[in-house]
Scaffold this motif. Structure first.
Motif, PDB file in Angstrom:
ATOM      1  N   GLY A  60      31.750  38.740  39.427  1.00  0.00           N
ATOM      2  CA  GLY A  60      32.592  37.607  39.610  1.00  0.00           C
ATOM      3  C   GLY A  60      34.213  37.781  39.424  1.00  0.00           C
ATOM      4  N   GLY A  61      34.782  36.744  39.660  1.00  0.00           N
ATOM      5  CA  GLY A  61      36.258  36.593  39.281  1.00  0.00           C
ATOM      6  C   GLY A  61      37.146  36.107  37.633  1.00  0.00           C
ATOM      7  N   THR A  62      37.760  37.276  37.408  1.00  0.00           N
ATOM      8  CA  THR A  62      37.850  36.416  35.968  1.00  0.00           C
ATOM      9  C   THR A  62      39.951  37.054  36.173  1.00  0.00           C
ATOM     10  OG1 THR A  62      38.276  39.338  35.063  1.00  0.00           O
ATOM     11  CG2 THR A  62      36.248  37.805  34.909  1.00  0.00           C
ATOM     12  N   PRO A  63      40.577  36.463  35.275  1.00  0.00           N
ATOM     13  CA  PRO A  63      42.333  35.999  35.013  1.00  0.00           C
ATOM     14  C   PRO A  63      42.269  37.791  34.703  1.00  0.00           C
ATOM     15  CG  PRO A  63      41.175  35.605  33.260  1.00  0.00           C
ATOM     16  CD  PRO A  63      40.492  35.135  34.079  1.00  0.00           C
ATOM     17  N   MET A  64      41.459  38.888  34.291  1.00  0.00           N
ATOM     18  CA  MET A  64      41.902  40.623  34.129  1.00  0.00           C
ATOM     19  C   MET A  64      41.319  41.331  35.010  1.00  0.00           C
ATOM     20  SD  MET A  64      42.810  40.294  30.276  1.00  0.00           S
ATOM     21  CE  MET A  64      41.253  39.923  29.458  1.00  0.00           C
ATOM     22  N   ALA A  65      41.738  42.240  35.043  1.00  0.00           N
ATOM     23  CA  ALA A  65      40.787  43.290  36.027  1.00  0.00           C
ATOM     24  C   ALA A  65      40.772  44.300  34.864  1.00  0.00           C
ATOM     25  CB  ALA A  65      41.395  43.816  37.018  1.00  0.00           C
ATOM     26  N   PHE A  66      39.588  44.689  34.470  1.00  0.00           N
ATOM     27  CA  PHE A  66      39.016  45.881  33.627  1.00  0.00           C
ATOM     28  C   PHE A  66      39.078  47.241  34.285  1.00  0.00           C
ATOM     29  CE2 PHE A  66      36.490  48.849  32.076  1.00  0.00           C
ATOM     30  CZ  PHE A  66      36.786  49.173  30.620  1.00  0.00           C
TER      31      PHE A  66
END
Length: 699
Positions: free
Chosen positions: A175-181
């Motif tokens: 899913g999309g989030t504002p940070m990519a780990f």
């Protein structure tokens, strides 16, 4: 989400990879391959070229090679070739991708035709994943149902701490989030893996799409809001128009703090290591423990934040934005992330915006092609193992290994001959060169998919489970030795890459075909084609970013200040050269964004030419098909960049892609090579003539 700071021939594995390697519709941009009937439409047609490996039917003899060598070599093909309706581009790369897709389709269909496959086997997984994607009847019946468990989790978020935790768990499943780990090698300690965070969370290609007032961008923003409204309506969500506008407002705020594409490719600026305990000071008011615990990464001592000011700005946005808006944002990103795995109505609407409006693609590609891409994405090395057995010979690998070593020696000779570099830095450069690790064709150790469960009736679940397995694999790297056998492309990928933290150059099997590599052609064309590709990837080790890393993959200063100043002067001149190339009357190449790839191209063809001449051992090359060896070499280089791209897609690439458009990849390097001038008698007054003082020679 994995970010690999590498330089690729066609696409770079950073932040969405929009380069010549177009994404499939289900990941928001479009590329497909459709058989052409026009001349040189497929790699098979290329292989029918004469003994030189050159297809003369592509030439446009009305163009003087001294004025536009790219059009001279490829002009008739460009005039006579139409971009298929289900693609945004066509050309040498895309022909090979078409062939690779056909080859993988044959493998998949053979497996899928088998009955009573044992559960848990690789064959069962390939067959059922393909069946799940192709079964539109089931997907249409299910509709939005596969997302309901995650939608319920979003609904249940009760506070900002839980929101941060969901950011972490959502990323794991895709899913999309504002940070990519992500987990990758520590750029300043290549003996260890480290955790990283990269800016993320936008639905449009790049931050400029949210702020540019040009009519094209205004229309894209309007279309994007309408697209979200339609998607929400299909999903049965309440207040679709209001929700779409709320997301647009939130993403615009997020985009404001995003670093632009030029700053984000700077490996010095993006290396910022923080102790976990200091994250609260960098981004106050958010629960970092909740976020990292959800990711299973809260026990690490430190984390590398690639864009610190973005994270600081995002923390404020998280605190200032109400929970209801964030839930709407998460619903949207879940929906758009899995749109290609839902029913046909979602799939088509997703295509209509991301492929048709953004990139100019007229038709959705056939479903089987997207099914092949799905299998390549989730089970790539399973089918890749069979692909190699069928389509990559030991003789091809042996010849490539020899070419790589020839290019390595030519590069070392070139370093010795540089008139702008001191002996101290030359020694360090040659030490790095000697440590290059070439990987050719396929991995020594194949990917293990035993932990992945695939169901023929649960496509969304297959995707989510694949994300979970990949995430667990990444977590296991932490506190483990570096895996130097890992590949970041499958053997059936038509591309190549350089990875600075591993100091490795990687050439998948699928690119080792005509027009890049022709076992039946003479050496001149192969050196101009695959030789330039090899040199390009070696060149990334010494481009404006790769040159920051030593032979062990550590980012450190190994230059004298005098040499570094001279190097920067040369790269500045190359930036200016490419800034002068206009793709359209209102749009020129971004010389800063494309600098690394332009250095790779210039280095690649320069070193490949030197290696070719060295291979002749002082003898004259034979004349073949009426052409000298030098002529065949340069024609071989120009023909690998043969391409046509839809205007919409090309404009997107200029904004986001670290590679120059194909034409300028061909002529930009050649305009700097005195050997090209001599071979084709380029003189003052010719369009490709640069004054000697303005020609750039770096390596």
């Amino acid at each position: 989400m994995r970010k690999i700071l590498i330089g690729g021939l066609c696409a770079t594995m950073i932040a969405g990879l929009a380069a010549c390697n177009d994404k499939q519709t289900e990941t928001k941009t479009a590329e497909a391959a459709k058989p052409q009937t026009t001349q040189t439409a497929t790699a098979a047609a290329v292989s029918k070229a004469l003994g030189s490996g050159i297809d003369f039917a592509n030439f446009d003899k009305s163009v003087r090679p001294q004025d536009d060598f790219y059009s001279y070599v490829n002009g008739t093909w460009i005039k006579n070739t139409e971009i298929p309706a289900d693609r945004t581009s066509t050309g040498a790369f895309y022909d090979l991708r078409e062939k690779s897709r056909d080859d993988i389709k044959a493998i998949i269909e053979e497996v899928a035709a088998q009955k009573d496959l044992k559960a848990g086997t690789d064959e069962q997984k390939v067959a059922d994943l393909y069946r799940a994607f192709m079964d539109t009847t089931t997907l249409n019946k299910l509709g939005i149902d596969p997302l309901k468990p995650e939608l319920a989790k979003i609904d249940a978020i009760g506070n900002k701490d839980q929101l941060m935790a969901y950011f972490g768990s959502s990323q794991i499943i895709g899913g999309g989030t504002p940070m990519a780990f992500y987990v990758d090698v520590d750029a300043k300690d290549s003996t260890r893996y480290a955790t990283h965070i990269w800016q993320y969370g936008l639905s449009l290609p790049e931050k400029d799409y949210y702020f540019n007032d040009a009519e094209r961008f205004v229309k894209i923003r309007e279309a994007f809001v309408e697209h979200m409204r339609k998607m929400f309506k299909l999903a049965g969500f309440e207040q679709p128009r209001k929700s779409a506008e709320a997301i647009m407002k939130l993403e615009t705020a997020i985009a404001k703090d995003h670093w632009d594409v030029v700053a984000s490719r700077d490996s010095t600026k993006t290396y910022n290591k923080y102790a976990l305990k200091d994250l609260a000071e960098l981004a106050p008011g958010v629960d970092w423990n909740a976020y990292l615990a959800a990711l299973g990464a809260d026990k690490q001592a430190d984390i590398i934040i690639n864009q610190p000011s973005y994270v600081t700005g995002l923390a404020k946005i998280i605190n200032d934005t109400d929970l209801a808006t964030w839930k709407t944002y998460l619903r949207w990103h879940l929906l758009t992330s899995f749109a290609g795995d839902l029913g046909e109505a979602f799939d088509q609407e997703n295509f209509d915006f991301y492929s048709r409006i953004l990139n100019g693609q007229e038709e959705q590609q056939p479903r089987w092609k997207r099914g092949v891409s799905k299998v390549n994405s989730l089970l790539g090395e399973v089918v890749g193992k069979v692909y190699v057995k069928r389509h990559f010979t030991p003789e091809a690998k042996a010849r490539m290994e020899q070419l790589v070593e020839n290019l390595r020696q030519a590069y070392a000779d070139s370093v010795d001959e540089l008139d702008w570099m001191t002996p101290e830095t030359k020694a360090a450069a040659k030490a790095k060169l000697a440590k290059f690790n070439p990987k050719i064709g396929y991995p020594n150790k194949w990917e293990d998919y035993s932990q992945l469960t695939i169901s023929a009736t649960d496509l969304v679940g297959d995707e989510m489970r694949a994300g979970e397995v990949e995430h667990q694999k990444d977590l296991k790297k932490l506190n483990s030795p570096i895996d130097r056998d890992e590949w970041h492309m499958t053997p059936q990928t038509v591309n190549a890459y350089y990875n600075p933290t591993m100091n490795e150059i990687v050439f998948p099997a699928a690119i080792l075909q005509p027009p890049f590599f022709n076992m039946e052609a003479d050496d001149a064309v192969n050196y101009g084609g695959i030789g330039a590709v090899i040199g390009h990837e070696m060149g990334h080790g010494f481009d404006d970013q790769g040159a920051k890393f030593d032979g062990d993959g550590n980012m450190r200063d190994w230059w004298t200040q005098k040499d570094l100043d001279a190097f920067h002067a040369k790269t500045k001149a190359l930036v200016a050269q490419y800034n002068g190339y206009y793709v359209f009357p209102d749009l020129h190449v971004n010389g800063e964004l494309t600098l690394g790839e332009n250095i790779g191209d210039l280095s690649g063809v320069t070193i490949a030419y030197k290696a070719y001449k060295k291979s002749l051992e002082g003898k004259e090359a034979p004349v073949i098909d009426g052409l000298s060896g030098d002529q065949r070499f340069f024609i071989g280089f120009a023909q690998i960049w043969r391409a046509k791209v839809k205007e919409e897609a090309l404009r997107n690439r200029v904004a986001t892609d670290p590679h120059s458009p194909a034409k300028f990849r061909a002529i930009g390097s050649l305009e700097n090579m005195p050997q090209f001038y001599a071979t084709f008698d380029v003189k003052p007054g010719d369009a490709m003539y640069l004054e000697p003082a303005n020609r750039v020679k770096i390596w």
